[in-house]
Write a protein that holds these residues in place. Structure first.
Motif, PDB file in Angstrom:
ATOM      1  N   GLN A 719       0.823  -1.209   0.000  1.00  0.00           N
ATOM      2  CA  GLN A 719       0.000   0.000   0.000  1.00  0.00           C
ATOM      3  C   GLN A 719       0.855   1.255   0.000  1.00  0.00           C
ATOM      4  O   GLN A 719       0.493   2.264  -0.606  1.00  0.00           O
ATOM      5  N   LEU A 720       1.985   1.189   0.673  1.00  0.00           N
ATOM      6  CA  LEU A 720       2.842   2.363   0.825  1.00  0.00           C
ATOM      7  C   LEU A 720       3.853   2.500  -0.307  1.00  0.00           C
ATOM      8  O   LEU A 720       4.680   3.406  -0.294  1.00  0.00           O
ATOM      9  N   GLY A 721       3.802   1.586  -1.291  1.00  0.00           N
ATOM     10  CA  GLY A 721       4.650   1.717  -2.459  1.00  0.00           C
ATOM     11  C   GLY A 721       5.985   1.023  -2.352  1.00  0.00           C
ATOM     12  O   GLY A 721       6.868   1.240  -3.176  1.00  0.00           O
ATOM     13  N   PHE A 722       6.163   0.160  -1.340  1.00  0.00           N
ATOM     14  CA  PHE A 722       7.413  -0.584  -1.197  1.00  0.00           C
ATOM     15  C   PHE A 722       7.252  -1.964  -1.836  1.00  0.00           C
ATOM     16  O   PHE A 722       6.211  -2.605  -1.698  1.00  0.00           O
ATOM     17  N   ALA A 723       8.289  -2.405  -2.509  1.00  0.00           N
ATOM     18  CA  ALA A 723       8.212  -3.673  -3.230  1.00  0.00           C
ATOM     19  C   ALA A 723       8.315  -4.883  -2.303  1.00  0.00           C
ATOM     20  O   ALA A 723       7.818  -5.956  -2.632  1.00  0.00           O
ATOM     21  N   TYR A 724       8.936  -4.720  -1.143  1.00  0.00           N
ATOM     22  CA  TYR A 724       9.233  -5.865  -0.297  1.00  0.00           C
ATOM     23  C   TYR A 724       8.878  -5.586   1.158  1.00  0.00           C
ATOM     24  O   TYR A 724       9.096  -4.483   1.667  1.00  0.00           O
ATOM     25  N   GLU A 773       1.175  -3.511  22.561  1.00  0.00           N
ATOM     26  CA  GLU A 773       1.205  -4.519  21.493  1.00  0.00           C
ATOM     27  C   GLU A 773       0.987  -3.892  20.121  1.00  0.00           C
ATOM     28  O   GLU A 773       0.612  -4.590  19.164  1.00  0.00           O
ATOM     29  N   ASP A 774       1.219  -2.601  19.947  1.00  0.00           N
ATOM     30  CA  ASP A 774       1.043  -1.952  18.647  1.00  0.00           C
ATOM     31  C   ASP A 774       1.974  -2.578  17.605  1.00  0.00           C
ATOM     32  O   ASP A 774       3.175  -2.755  17.854  1.00  0.00           O
ATOM     33  N   ALA A 775       1.404  -2.900  16.457  1.00  0.00           N
ATOM     34  CA  ALA A 775       2.148  -3.589  15.389  1.00  0.00           C
ATOM     35  C   ALA A 775       2.893  -2.584  14.513  1.00  0.00           C
ATOM     36  O   ALA A 775       2.493  -1.420  14.383  1.00  0.00           O
ATOM     37  N   GLY A 776       3.963  -3.074  13.878  1.00  0.00           N
ATOM     38  CA  GLY A 776       4.744  -2.250  12.948  1.00  0.00           C
ATOM     39  C   GLY A 776       5.250  -3.086  11.793  1.00  0.00           C
ATOM     40  O   GLY A 776       5.011  -4.299  11.721  1.00  0.00           O
ATOM     41  N   VAL A 777       5.953  -2.450  10.883  1.00  0.00           N
ATOM     42  CA  VAL A 777       6.523  -3.149   9.736  1.00  0.00           C
ATOM     43  C   VAL A 777       7.886  -2.564   9.402  1.00  0.00           C
ATOM     44  O   VAL A 777       8.193  -1.416   9.735  1.00  0.00           O
ATOM     45  N   VAL A 778       8.669  -3.378   8.699  1.00  0.00           N
ATOM     46  CA  VAL A 778       9.900  -2.915   8.053  1.00  0.00           C
ATOM     47  C   VAL A 778       9.764  -3.256   6.576  1.00  0.00           C
ATOM     48  O   VAL A 778       9.630  -4.429   6.207  1.00  0.00           O
ATOM     49  N   CYS A 779       9.749  -2.218   5.732  1.00  0.00           N
ATOM     50  CA  CYS A 779       9.586  -2.380   4.290  1.00  0.00           C
ATOM     51  C   CYS A 779      10.873  -1.983   3.574  1.00  0.00           C
ATOM     52  O   CYS A 779      11.712  -1.258   4.127  1.00  0.00           O
ATOM     53  N   SER A 780      11.001  -2.426   2.339  1.00  0.00           N
ATOM     54  CA  SER A 780      12.199  -2.086   1.561  1.00  0.00           C
ATOM     55  C   SER A 780      11.845  -1.997   0.091  1.00  0.00           C
ATOM     56  O   SER A 780      10.913  -2.665  -0.374  1.00  0.00           O
ATOM     57  N   ARG A 781      12.592  -1.167  -0.622  1.00  0.00           N
ATOM     58  CA  ARG A 781      12.462  -1.116  -2.085  1.00  0.00           C
ATOM     59  C   ARG A 781      13.408  -2.098  -2.761  1.00  0.00           C
ATOM     60  O   ARG A 781      13.338  -2.294  -3.974  1.00  0.00           O
ATOM     61  N   GLU A 782      14.328  -2.684  -2.015  1.00  0.00           N
ATOM     62  CA  GLU A 782      15.288  -3.642  -2.561  1.00  0.00           C
ATOM     63  C   GLU A 782      14.977  -5.033  -2.023  1.00  0.00           C
ATOM     64  O   GLU A 782      14.486  -5.194  -0.910  1.00  0.00           O
ATOM     65  N   ASP A 783      15.271  -6.041  -2.815  1.00  0.00           N
ATOM     66  CA  ASP A 783      15.042  -7.413  -2.407  1.00  0.00           C
ATOM     67  C   ASP A 783      15.995  -7.764  -1.261  1.00  0.00           C
ATOM     68  O   ASP A 783      17.214  -7.770  -1.438  1.00  0.00           O
ATOM     69  N   PRO A 784      15.482  -8.064  -0.051  1.00  0.00           N
ATOM     70  CA  PRO A 784      16.374  -8.357   1.080  1.00  0.00           C
ATOM     71  C   PRO A 784      17.171  -9.644   0.903  1.00  0.00           C
ATOM     72  O   PRO A 784      18.149  -9.861   1.604  1.00  0.00           O
ATOM     73  N   ASP A 785      16.751 -10.490  -0.050  1.00  0.00           N
ATOM     74  CA  ASP A 785      17.455 -11.757  -0.247  1.00  0.00           C
ATOM     75  C   ASP A 785      18.654 -11.621  -1.180  1.00  0.00           C
ATOM     76  O   ASP A 785      19.405 -12.581  -1.368  1.00  0.00           O
ATOM     77  N   LEU A 786      18.798 -10.448  -1.833  1.00  0.00           N
ATOM     78  CA  LEU A 786      19.915 -10.268  -2.768  1.00  0.00           C
ATOM     79  C   LEU A 786      21.110  -9.650  -2.057  1.00  0.00           C
ATOM     80  O   LEU A 786      20.951  -8.830  -1.150  1.00  0.00           O
TER      81      LEU A 786
END
Length: 786
Positions: A719-724, A773-786
């Motif tokens: 939703q926020l425009g991050f690929a990963y 217990e507020d939830a969060g996320v870590v998003c990235s524009r780069e593939d974390p597996d590369l």
């Protein structure tokens, strides 16, 4: 020295900003064009602008009427100004000059003028404006030069007349396809159909009706009229016979459709689909006839099976059917599946006695009695006892989407060339020009490189190299396209446009006629105002399944947000060049009338223009690790398209005004849509990580971390425009949102949802947790597996 350097830097930045916003547009809210013949009155716009000869003649008549009405002494001084002002309707930037970019607001009656020019007009010819404009507010300002010229000014001074005539940045590439700094061609899209389940093909019947037919992988074909309304009753429904499943990696299903070149007279069409009983599976090519009572429905009892080929595995099923100019039916099969074409000593593709991994060519005419098809006498392996006579070309892995070039509209150059995208194995995707009797290398070669080194070293291979190949860092499953030969967008003529299912890239190749080499350019969705035309959008769902031409030669592609045969997220898009169109009236079509017996479902577009500052080479959502309907590897969670927002009513940074009513759109941001999300992060953290806050029921709130996992994080990041999505954060890792209510708890997502409200949850506002217990996320524009 330092001041001069800072000034030069500011000037350079301003020039770059201007380049990003340049947006030629006519008063009909469409791109400019090259008039079919020189203009006699507004001759300065004969090469490129917004006036056809008819409009130019109308302006000349207005000029003559002015001359008859205005005092001769005033006219002697002001005729040149009158010519200037009238002819700005022909400027390629007419929509800017008349403040008309928004079709919902009234036009100016006089173009926007630069300050010094306006002062000259006021000094000498202000009385002329009463005859040019019915705007009484403007008349009332004749006695006050400052107010008069303020009223006629433009907020964006770069577009005022006559300054825009000498603005190099606005005029240097006028009428050419816009490319960004990386050479990415900026095009736009128009939504044509939606709500489709894996639309695998779109074809026309070449019968003058300009209908188009869209096939779903499930086994249904829908008929659409030229106004884009859909017939409620399917054109064809063989879903009970078609072998497929809801699984996103399933390549089986209804895969191809082609109308006989003489369909108008014989009513024949041909389909390519998967069938199976128990563990046995095969592909079937069948002939149908249209119903005698309804030209929008197939006679389902008319099916005749033309050809069946056993499939040793469930993937690599091919699926393309085409009729060539020679009248023969071309059939494109996959190599049988699995990996590396492991069948026999050299694989199916190199085995000319097998029908898999081939381009086949057969004659389906005169088949009412005797054989269901004949062998064309010039097929390359007729008479070869070691080859099937149906084989036209071999050595292909899984050609997915092929097309014949219609040829240049003027010269016919290129007509009959056969382009195919051939899906690769581990490293490369390729585009081939298919010719009679040639070997396209698989499994000896993948792209330009050896795959089976022993086979590759065989001197008898004599294989043809692709015209283009790209590595898997750019995409992992090519979708072949078309050479554009339509009428509406002359700049695209000769451009081969294709895509990649897994990366969502749109790509193009253009041949250098001198060297025969093909130049690659990526295609982006236009940045800034490039696609800001009524009805156009600048985003698309990432899984590009197929391309298509309509009967007039205009170009389309089909993609989906969820690549499953049972999920209705597929959309058909028309490709649009916003830089230049054909002259008005040149591309008019007159569809033959069709009697419609079914109820019509009117087309309602759903996709939105997204306002952004940068061009978008591809959708920002993460592509899955499979291609549907053509791969059978494990798949990631399905993803929705690039985030979509409602189109704002005003243009950021642009104040309305100048020669019109002074009401202006508000500058406040529009209210968030239900399900919108935002990240709140402590100072010092990089973007893409933070506490998740969701908008629902008219307010912002937090999300509890009960059941919070990577699938829910995927929905938020997309939703926020991050690929990963890198990880799902819990226990208020990014702080507690104590000032807000807790809106969601027990959130369980599949990963394909468009927002958290579509996921299963305890109910809006229902929870048994606290802000710790507020939830969060870590998003990235780069593939974390590369």
């Amino acid at each position: 020295g330092a001041g001069a350097g800072a000034g030069a830097l500011l000037a350079l930045l301003a020039l770059r900003a201007l380049g990003a916003s340049a947006h030629p547009q006519c008063l009909d809210f469409r791109p400019p064009f090259r008039p079919p013949q020189p203009l006699r009155f507004c001759s300065q716009y004969s090469a490129f602008g917004c006036c056809a000869p008819e409009h130019d003649a109308a302006l000349a008549r207005r000029f003559g009427a002015l001359a008859a009405r205005v005092d001769p002494a005033l006219w002697a001084e002001c005729a040149g100004y009158a010519l200037d002002l009238l002819c700005q309707e022909c400027s390629p930037y007419a929509a800017h000059l008349y403040d008309a970019e928004d079709p919902a607001t009234p036009l100016r009656t006089v173009p926007g003028l630069c300050e010094d020019y306006c002062q000259d007009v006021w000094q000498t010819c202000r009385g002329l404006l009463r005859h040019l404009s019915p705007d009484r507010e403007l008349w009332a300002l004749e006695g006050n030069r400052a107010k008069f010229c303020r009223y006629l000014s433009l907020d964006d001074a770069d577009y005022c007349f006559p300054r825009l005539l000498v603005n190099e940045n606005l005029n240097s590439n006028l009428g050419r396809v816009v490319a960004d700094a990386k050479g990415c061609l900026q095009l736009c899209l128009e939504e044509v159909a939606n709500g489709l389940r894996n639309p695998v093909a779109m074809v026309h019947a070449r019968d003058g009706t300009h209908r188009f037919f869209v096939a779903e992988q499930l086994g249904l074909v829908w008929a659409y009229l030229p106004d884009r309304s859909r017939l409620e009753k399917p054109f064809l429904n063989i879903s009970r016979a078609v072998l497929t499943s809801p699984w996103e990696g399933d390549e089986r299903g209804f895969l191809g459709l082609a109308f006989h070149p003489r369909f108008r007279h014989n009513g024949k069409l041909y389909v390519y689909y998967s069938v199976g009983v128990g563990f046995l599976e095969w592909i079937r090519i069948s002939e149908f006839r249209v119903s005698q009572d309804d030209v929008n429905t197939v006679d389902h009892d008319s099916e005749r099976i033309i050809l069946e080929i056993e499939e040793p595995a469930s993937n690599h099923n091919g699926g393309q059917l085409l009729f060539g100019d020679d009248g023969y039916l071309y059939i494109f099969t996959g190599d049988g599946g699995m990996a590396g074409d492991p069948f026999g000593k050299f694989g199916n593709a190199q085995n000319k006695s097998a029908l898999l991994g081939k381009v086949l060519r057969i004659d389906v005419d005169r088949n009412e009695r005797g054989p269901l098809y004949h062998i064309p006498p010039d097929n390359p392996f007729v008479g070869d006892p070691a080859a099937r006579p149906e084989v036209y070309a071999f050595g292909v892995r899984n050609m997915w989407r092929c097309s014949f070039d219609r040829g240049d509209p003027a010269s016919g150059a290129g007509r009959g060339r056969l382009f195919c995208g051939d899906v690769g194995q581990n490293k490369f995707e390729e585009v081939d020009l298919v010719e009679r009797g040639r070997n396209y290398g698989w499994r000896a070669r993948e792209g330009f490189e050896c795959y089976d080194r022993k086979l590759c070293a065989n001197t008898s291979l004599d294989d043809v190299l692709p015209i283009f190949a790209y590595p898997h860092k750019m995409g992992k499953s090519v979708t072949g396209g078309y050479v554009y030969r339509g009428c509406e967008y002359p700049n695209l003529n000769g451009l081969y446009i294709f895509g990649d299912f897994m990366s969502g890239r749109l790509m193009s190749l253009r041949e250098n006629l001198g060297t025969g080499q093909w130049r690659y350019s990526e295609i982006c969705m236009g940045r800034g105002q490039t696609c800001a035309f009524p009805g156009l959008i600048n985003n698309y769902y990432p899984h590009i399944i197929s391309f298509a031409e309509d009967e007039a030669g205009e170009l389309y592609f089909m993609s989906t947000g969820v690549p499953s045969a049972t999920v209705a997220r597929g959309v058909v898009y028309k490709v649009i060049d916003p830089s230049r169109r054909a002259p008005p009236g040149k591309c008019q079509i007159q569809p033959a009338r069709v009697r419609v017996r079914s109820r019509l479902v009117p087309f309602v577009p759903k996709e939105k223009f997204i306002r952004r500052t940068e061009s978008t080479p591809r959708p920002t959502t993460r592509a899955p690790t499979t291609k549907a309907p053509r791969r059978s590897r494990p798949t990631a969670a399905p993803l929705a398209p690039t985030p979509r927002t409602a189109r704002p009513t005003g243009r950021p940074g642009r104040r309305r005004g100048g020669g019109r009513r002074r009401g202006r759109p508000g500058t406040a941001d529009p209210a968030p849509s239900n399900g919108a999300v935002r990240l709140v992060r402590p100072a010092g953290l990089s973007p893409g990580r933070g506490r998740v806050e969701v908008f629902a029921g008219g307010r912002w709130g937090t999300v509890c971390d009960d059941a919070w996992d990577i699938k829910a994080a995927t929905v938020v990041c997309r939703q926020l425009g991050f690929a990963y999505a890198v990880r799902a954060a819990k226990r208020a890792e990014f702080g507690e949102g104590r000032a807000l209510p807790i809106l969601l708890d027990d959130v369980r997502c599949a990963g394909s949802e468009r927002n958290l409200l579509e996921c299963a949850h305890a109910g809006l506002g229902s929870h048994n947790c606290g802000h710790q217990e507020d939830a969060g996320v870590v998003c990235s524009r780069e593939d974390p597996d590369l």
